[in-house]
Write a protein that holds these residues in place. Structure first.
Motif, short mmCIF file in Angstrom:
data_model
loop_
_atom_site.label_atom_id
_atom_site.label_comp_id
_atom_site.label_asym_id
_atom_site.label_seq_id
_atom_site.Cartn_x
_atom_site.Cartn_y
_atom_site.Cartn_z
N ARG A 103 -2.98 13.38 -2.70
CA ARG A 103 -4.37 13.44 -2.24
C ARG A 103 -4.46 14.28 -0.97
O ARG A 103 -3.46 14.50 -0.29
N HIS B 128 0.86 -1.18 0.00
CA HIS B 128 0.00 0.00 0.00
C HIS B 128 0.90 1.23 0.00
O HIS B 128 1.83 1.32 0.80
N GLU C 27 -7.53 12.55 3.99
CA GLU C 27 -7.88 11.28 3.36
C GLU C 27 -6.75 10.27 3.52
O GLU C 27 -6.98 9.10 3.84
N VAL C 28 -5.53 10.73 3.27
CA VAL C 28 -4.38 9.85 3.36
C VAL C 28 -4.17 9.38 4.80
O VAL C 28 -3.98 8.18 5.06
N THR D 196 -6.43 3.53 9.13
CA THR D 196 -7.37 2.40 9.02
C THR D 196 -6.63 1.12 8.66
O THR D 196 -6.91 0.04 9.21
N THR D 197 -5.69 1.21 7.74
CA THR D 197 -4.92 0.04 7.31
C THR D 197 -4.07 -0.50 8.45
O THR D 197 -4.02 -1.72 8.70
N TRP E 227 0.90 5.69 -0.49
CA TRP E 227 0.12 6.93 -0.55
C TRP E 227 1.04 8.12 -0.80
O TRP E 227 2.17 8.16 -0.30
N ALA F 97 -6.32 9.15 7.17
CA ALA F 97 -7.41 8.24 7.54
C ALA F 97 -7.18 6.85 6.97
O ALA F 97 -7.39 5.84 7.66
N GLU F 98 -6.74 6.77 5.72
CA GLU F 98 -6.54 5.46 5.09
C GLU F 98 -5.35 4.73 5.69
O GLU F 98 -5.39 3.52 5.92
#
Length: 235
Positions: free
Chosen positions: A73, A43, A77-78, A84-85, A45, A80-81
Motif C-alpha cells: 500500500r 496488525h 497510508e501505512v 495511529t495504532t 502492513w 499513518a496507520e
C-alpha cells in the motif's frame, strides 16, 4: 503494576536499509499480548516505500521492489496507520516492546516527518537489547535478536519477518525478567532507566573506540535518535 502483569505490545519494522534516518518502511507488525503473554490481536502492513528496495535488504526480509509495488500500500497510508495504532497503545499506557527500539522508532520518526504526520509520544517503551546490555554487561558473542533468543530458549521462527521478530522480542523480555527479577517493575520506571542505560552504554563504547579512532561518535539517544538536519526537525 509491573509491565508483566498488564497488556503489552510488540513492534517491529523491516525496511530498505540500516540507516534509520533514511530507511523506508517495507513491512510493519504490532502484536498485542495479554497479561499472560497470549496474543490478543495482530496488525501487519506491507508498504510500497516509493523507492527501490536494495537487493541486500530484500535478501534479509524477502520483499523485493517488484513485490512491494505490486502488493504494498502507499507509504503514507501505512505510516499513518502504524503511527495511529502505536499512539493509541501509548495513550492507554500500554508498554511497547521493540528490540533495538532506537532503530525502529527513529525510522518511524523520519517517516512521520517525511509525510507530515504527528510524532509519537514513544512512552513507555521496553527494549530487550538495551536491557540485556545492562544486565549482562560482560556477555560475550553477538547480541542479535536471534542470538539472545537462542540463549534464553525463545523459539524464533521466520526470523526477519516483522511479525516473528516482534513476538520474539516480547517473549525474550519475558524470559529475561524470569532470570533477572529486578526487571519486573512498572514500565514507566523501566523506560526511564533505559534512557540512562543507553546513554551510558554509548559513552562507554565511544570511549573504547576512541582509543584507536579519536573522532568516533556513538549515539546514545533512546528510544529515538535526534535528527541530523532541520528537514527532520520535530523528532
Amino acid at each position: 503494576m509491573t509491565w508483566s502483569t498488564q497488556t503489552r505490545a510488540a513492534f517491529d519494522l523491516e525496511t530498505t536499509g540500516r540507516n534509520s534516518r533514511a530507511a523506508r518502511i517495507v513491512t510493519a507488525s504490532i502484536v498485542v499480548l495479554g497479561p499472560d503473554g497470549s496474543i490478543e490481536s495482530e496488525h501487519e502492513w506491507l508498504a510500497d516505500p516509493g523507492v527501490e528496495i536494495p537487493a541486500e535488504a530484500a535478501e534479509v526480509h524477502g520483499v523485493t521492489t517488484e513485490k512491494a509495488r505490486a502488493e504494498g500500500r502507499p507509504a503514507r497510508e501505512v505510516v499513518a496507520e502504524v503511527a495511529t495504532t502505536l499512539q493509541a497503545l501509548f495513550d492507554r499506557g500500554v508498554p511497547v516492546v521493540a528490540f533495538n527500539a532506537a532503530y525502529d522508532f527513529t525510522v518511524m520518526a523520519a517517516e512521520c516527518a517525511r509525510h507530515g504526520l504527528p510524532q509519537l509520544t514513544r512512552f513507555p517503551v521496553l527494549d530487550p537489547y538495551v536491557i540485556n546490555k545492562q544486565v549482562e554487561r560482560y556477555r560475550k558473542g553477538k547480541r542479535t535478536l536471534g542470538a539472545l533468543c537462542e540463549q534464553y530458549g525463545v523459539i524464533l521462527t521466520d526470523a526477519h519477518s516483522s511479525a516473528a521478530d516482534a513476538l520474539a522480542a516480547a517473549q525474550l523480555l519475558d524470559a529475561m525478567a524470569g532470570r533477572f527479577p529486578e526487571l519486573d517493575r512498572p514500565a514507566a520506571h523501566l523506560h526511564r532507566s533505559q534512557v540512562d542505560w543507553s546513554a551510558a552504554q554509548a559513552a562507554d563504547f565511544q570511549a573504547y573506540l576512541r582509543r584507536t579512532k579519536p573522532a568516533a561518535v556513538v549515539e546514545g539517544d533512546w528510544p529515538v535518535l535526534a535528527p541530523h538536519d532541520a528537514g527532520q526537525a520535530g523528532f
